[in-house]
Design an enzyme around this catalytic site. Structure first.
Site, mmCIF file in Angstrom:
data_model
loop_
_atom_site.group_PDB
_atom_site.id
_atom_site.type_symbol
_atom_site.label_atom_id
_atom_site.label_comp_id
_atom_site.label_asym_id
_atom_site.label_seq_id
_atom_site.Cartn_x
_atom_site.Cartn_y
_atom_site.Cartn_z
ATOM 1 N N GLU A 1 0.884 -1.183 0.000
ATOM 2 C CA GLU A 1 0.000 0.000 0.000
ATOM 3 C C GLU A 1 0.916 1.225 0.000
ATOM 4 O O GLU A 1 0.997 1.961 0.977
ATOM 5 C CB GLU A 1 -0.905 -0.012 1.239
ATOM 6 C CG GLU A 1 -1.949 1.106 1.253
ATOM 7 C CD GLU A 1 -2.749 1.136 2.574
ATOM 8 O OE1 GLU A 1 -2.440 0.355 3.480
ATOM 9 O OE2 GLU A 1 -3.667 1.973 2.681
ATOM 10 N N HIS B 1 -4.729 -4.413 -0.565
ATOM 11 C CA HIS B 1 -4.295 -3.344 -1.465
ATOM 12 C C HIS B 1 -3.419 -3.831 -2.622
ATOM 13 O O HIS B 1 -3.792 -3.755 -3.760
ATOM 14 C CB HIS B 1 -3.572 -2.210 -0.718
ATOM 15 C CG HIS B 1 -4.446 -1.527 0.265
ATOM 16 N ND1 HIS B 1 -5.455 -0.702 -0.123
ATOM 17 C CD2 HIS B 1 -4.485 -1.568 1.633
ATOM 18 C CE1 HIS B 1 -6.088 -0.242 0.958
ATOM 19 N NE2 HIS B 1 -5.520 -0.755 2.024
HETATM 20 ZN ZN LIG Z 1 -6.876 -1.751 5.319
#
Ligand SMILES: [Zn+2]
Ligand SMILES: [Zn+2]
Lengths: 507, 500
Positions: free
Chosen positions: B344, B369
């Site tokens: 992320e 992510h």
């Molecule tokens: Zn999260």
């Protein structure tokens, strides 16, 4: 490999401070996976000699330092901001200073009328006999003439030198310069406007400049100056894109459209004579993509004539202008399909964020029409079949990072698809599109931002060298001239490495 | 990836005549569309009719933006256009559509400021203002440190000159939403600070046991209303407490989950349930991690049917990278399923970025992510080989400063390559988004291809069950129930309903 050794050091560190250790099999798998990834990256095939290794250490020292500072303080990280907000900070960077001095090989994607910086363009407005007026919508019109030009214009024609002497010449020049550039000191007003508005401004600038430079004596000066700026940024060879314009003389004589390529060729020859370590220029003839079939056919035929007359000067053909608003390649297909045996193509393709639209599909046609290289290929990442094809057929991608940022495709350059292209080891060349319009270096800014903002933190001198080599490899030069370019490049490269070695890492 | 197929198509690339050219072009485009996510779904007649309606409205929206990019909202900050989403017909269709499961959400980010503000009207809530807002339920003024004075919320509110203003100020603490996001959040640092502050503010208020139970029940309800039938919720398992100051250990929190889920399912028979992913903060040392893992195993032992697995949370750039914990995580890998947040980040080539490598090597069932995945072709290969679900949260990534123009989100490449994507919403309450519909909408109209249609939406919904932590029997059952709901949606679909 520097990368692997760093990782290993890390492991040893962990193992020694921890009661529990990482099983060998895990370490092996991890190194294996990372190594496979590193091996794919652009530049990984290069082997550095001892001097290069030392230079690389110096380069990477500064790179890691700059990036780690930004990582800790992301609010000061420039590349997530608009280019105009950090452009003036770039010269302070040690990494940039090194890149600036690096021989970069060739520039393969640049539009000739937009090569030159606004300051130099301003100098050209000091030429005699330059008249100026404004049309209905306030755009500047230029005309060199012995007497007041007869062309109708919204305001009356006045000698620019008269206007300048009327008041504060510095102020006058500043305001004139604004017509030559998108850059106004910061991103104010630039970073929130939509892509069509940016392009409208861009095309406006392009029109003003082309009016100034189609006067034959200025064309010569302009082009020589432009080559000089590129040469001074350590570029050894250029393939320019240019439309075929009718140049004119002071007395009103208008030359035919083949006059311009001849003149470009002659100026390039003269520049080469003056600078023996510059290898030369080739021309990609362009036409605006909004034109009709008939108009495009005319330009294609002219390009054929240029090819016949100056086969070693002509590289090929391309279509220009905002892709989203222009005609798609498939729309012009019969015409392009017919000419593909006579002309090499270097199409702009996929310079868009619109996935699944006709603009986006230009990428398919660029490949299917046998384009030798593709301009931008920004949307390529969304097309697995084309990612395969460019690798398979070794079709180079001409990536212009600063251009894409300024022209509204990407905000934080870390989201630029180039990162993926580099990771996949695709045939990338870096270029600068229209550096004059946004006040960028001929190529160094694009190299610097790519190296620091787009590529992996670990990407090193090998990437930079490979990018330079690629620009030679994917040029249109024949074998003999390619060899000549390689040899100039390598000589300069060795000098560059020696220079880097004189830099210290504790400045 | 699907190298072989494509190379066949391109072989002898250059067609000799125009017909052949367009034929070849058509086949390549077709094969690419088949590769993309949902490309293999076949629609029956009824679905095809729904698709025509859906695509009619999608083309209308997208083509309008293409022609008038100044009205294309998704190249700007989410906060500047979220109010316009509600007027979209595509959005309203998506809202009505069963979306399967939400597999990546954090418990304290489930519900928005409206709900949180309502909690402040409960009795026994104490408040103290200093630089921050402190909230705590108690039967006497709390002793916890605060530079101001603790007082009962009702008293503070009534003694304020202007209750509307008082509540509006309070509400600002319960959301990241602002009218001028580019000024307030110039970089990821400011966004994450505000984001962390949100949790610090609401946690003491929410972890009062009765409130927690009600909150989670209501959250399930809100998700169900957005046509979601199953959830996997990540929790740091805060210590719940009572008015008299009794503090419970995290195991009680986990048990509360189980209890609430059971109650909710009793009241809503067509809901499939929820599972818990224990996801404590990543910015810790190895000793602390050992405690985490012990607790995870205990929860698993106590309530294996509710417990899905383990994860670590917090801003990845600032927390410990996974490599730091590899020995311990590897040891527990046989007992715990992992659902790591990984990649992320926009920082390519950093330790954060390498979390992707370790998450995959540690056998994560899904990745949270995986934003940086396109920069890691070999990790990407592993994802395909091991069929690891990618939990993509488009709005979250935009709000938390990874990407501005959503069309640059890597999800578009994930979809093009047909990767195992599930869409989720991370912390929708914090940015006042729907439980899931807005994430679906933005992904559909702005990230996916203009040509992606109902098949993509259906596949995304199916994926959310396919990549869930349900056991295989429950999964079959879940898919059966989903199909039932889906057919109901298709059967009852009336295009004219969305006309105005
Ligand atoms: Zn999260
Ligand atoms: Zn260009």
């Amino acid at each position: 490999m520097a990368f692997v050794s760093t990782t290993s050091v890390l492991f040893i560190l962990f193992i020694s401070i921890s009661g529990k250790s990482i099983p060998n099999s895990y370490i092996e798998n991890r190194i294996n996976l990372i190594e496979r990834e590193v091996d794919m990256q652009l530049g990984s095939e290069l082997v550095l000699n001892d001097d290069e290794k030392l230079a690389n250490e110096i380069l990477m020292h500064w790179k890691q330092k700059e990036i780690e500072e930004s990582f800790r303080n992301p609010q000061y990280f420039n590349f997530s901001k608009h280019y105009f907000d950090y452009k003036n900070d770039i010269p302070k960077s040690k990494v940039y200073q090194i890149i600036r001095g690096m021989p970069k090989g060739a520039v393969l994607h640049v539009h000739s009328s937009l090569m030159l910086s606004a300051d130099r363009l301003l100098n050209l407005t000091y030429e005699n006999n330059l008249y100026m007026c404004k049309n209905e919508i306030g755009d500047l019109q230029f005309r060199f003439s012995e007497d007041i030009p007869k062309w109708p214009c919204h305001t009356s024609w006045v000698l620019l030198s008269d206007l300048r002497s009327l008041g504060d010449a510095t102020k006058f020049d500043e305001s004139l310069k604004n017509y030559f550039t998108l850059f106004s000191g910061s991103s104010r007003g630039c970073d929130k406007i939509d892509i069509n508005t940016i392009w409208r401004k861009f095309e406006k600038i392009s029109n003003v400049i082309s009016q100034l430079i189609i006067y034959r004596p200025v064309t010569e000066k302009f082009f020589y100056e432009a080559l000089n700026e590129f040469y001074n940024d350590n570029i050894q060879y250029i393939e320019i894109r240019s439309g075929l314009k009718s140049l004119y003389e002071l007395n009103g004589t208008v030359h035919d459209k083949l006059y311009m390529p001849r003149l470009y060729r002659d100026v390039a020859e003269r520049f080469k004579r003056d600078h023996p370590d510059f290898v030369g220029v080739k021309l990609i003839v362009t036409r605006h993509r909004l034109k009709t079939d008939e108009e495009i056919r005319k330009t294609i035929n002219l390009a054929r004539q240029v090819k016949q007359e100056m086969p070693s000067f002509l590289a090929g053909f391309d279509l220009v202008g905002q892709e989203d608003l222009g005609r798609s390649l498939s729309d012009i297909l019969p015409l392009l399909n017919e000419a593909k045996n006579d002309l090499k193509y270097y199409f702009h393709g996929g310079e868009t964020n619109w996935y699944g639209t006709s603009t986006d599909e230009n990428l398919f046609d660029a490949v299917l029409l046998g384009s030798k290289r593709i301009g931008h290929a920004y949307g390529l990442i969304k097309h697995p079949s084309l990612l395969m094809a460019v690798k398979q057929y070794d079709i180079a991608l001409e990536v212009n990072v600063v251009s894409n940022a300024v022209l509204g495709l990407v905000h934080d350059v870390r989201n630029h698809p180039l990162a993926t292209y580099l990771a996949l080891g695709l045939p990338v060349v870096l270029s600068s599109d229209d550096p004059g319009v946004w006040g960028a270096d001929p190529l160094s800014h694009d190299f610097y931002i790519t190296f620091m903002g787009v590529a992996s933190k670990r990407a090193d001198l090998r990437l930079l060298k490979q990018l330079a080599i690629n620009s030679i490899k994917y040029s249109t030069l024949d074998i003999k001239n390619k060899e000549a370019l390689y040899s100039v490049f390598h000589t300069k490269w060795d000098v560059f490495i020696k220079q880097v070695l004189t830099l210290s890492t504790n400045l | 990836m699907r190298a072989v197929i494509f190379i066949l198509f391109f072989y002898s690339v250059y067609a000799s005549n125009i017909d052949e050219y367009f034929d070849k072009r058509y086949r390549i485009l077709k094969s690419e569309s088949r590769t993309s996510l949902g490309g293999n779904v076949t629609l029956n007649d009824k679905e095809a009719a729904v698709n025509i309606c859906l695509m009619h409205y999608k083309f209308k929206e997208v083509d309008y933006w293409f022609d008038n990019p100044r009205y294309f909202n998704c190249s700007r900050h989410y906060f500047t256009y979220k109010q316009y989403i509600k007027t979209s017909k595509v959005y309203r269709i998506i809202q009505d559509m069963p979306k399967g499961a939400a597999l990546h959400v954090h418990d304290m980010g489930l519900l928005g400021p409206h709900y949180l503000l309502n909690i402040t009207y409960q009795d026994n809530l104490y408040v103290c203002f200093d630089n921050n807002l402190h909230l705590l339920f108690a039967n006497a003024p709390p002793k916890s440190p605060c530079d101001g004075k603790w007082q009962l919320m009702n008293k503070a509110r009534n003694s304020s000159n202007n209750i509307t203003k008082f509540d509006a100020d309070l509400r600002n603490h319960f959301t990241l939403f602002v009218k001028n996001p580019d000024t307030i959040y110039p970089s990821i640092r400011e966004t994450w600070r505000a984001f962390m502050k949100f949790f610090i503010t609401v946690q003491p208020m929410l972890s009062y046991r009765p409130i927690w139970e009600q909150y989670f029940y209501d959250a399930l309800k809100r998700f169900k209303e957005d046509n979601i039938m199953y959830l996997e919720v990540r929790s740091i398992l805060p210590n719940l407490y009572e008015l008299d100051g009794t503090v419970y250990d995290p195991l009680v929190t986990a048990k509360t989950y189980k209890k609430v889920i059971k109650n909710f399912m009793k009241d809503h028979r067509d809901f499939l349930g929820a599972k818990l992913i224990y996801a404590p903060p990543r910015k810790v040392d190895r000793v602390k991690l050992e405690e985490y893992l012990e607790l995870a195993k205990r929860i698993k032992q106590d309530m294996s049917d509710t417990f899905a697995g383990f994860d670590l949370v917090g801003q990845e750039d600032l927390g410990s990278p996974l490599i730091e914990f590899v020995p311990q995580l590897l040891e527990s890998a046989s007992e715990l399923n992992y659902f790591f947040h990984a990649g992320e980040t926009d920082w390519y080539g950093t330790l954060t970025d390498e979390n992707l490598v370790d998450a995959v090597l540690l056998g994560a069932k899904r990745l949270g992510h995986a934003y940086a995945l396109p920069k890691h072709p070999q990790v990407l290969n592993e994802v395909i080989k091991k069929d690891i679900g990618l939990e993509v949260n488009v709005i979250s990534n935009a709000v938390l400063s990874l990407v501005r123009d959503i069309r640059n989100h890597p999800l578009s490449a994930f979809l093009a390559h047909g990767l195992p994507v599930v869409l989720s919403s991370d912390d929708p309450g914090v940015w006042e988004a729907d439980p899931l519909s807005e994430d679906f909408y933005i992904a559909f109209v702005a990230v996916a291809s203009r040509l992606s249609d109902l098949r993509l939406l259906k596949q995304l919904a199916i994926n959310s069950l396919k990549y869930s932590a349900l056991d295989s029997i429950s999964k079959v059952d879940a898919l059966r129930k989903f199909n039932y709901k889906w057919n109901e949606f298709i059967d009852n679909f009336d295009c004219s309903k969305y006309q105005n």
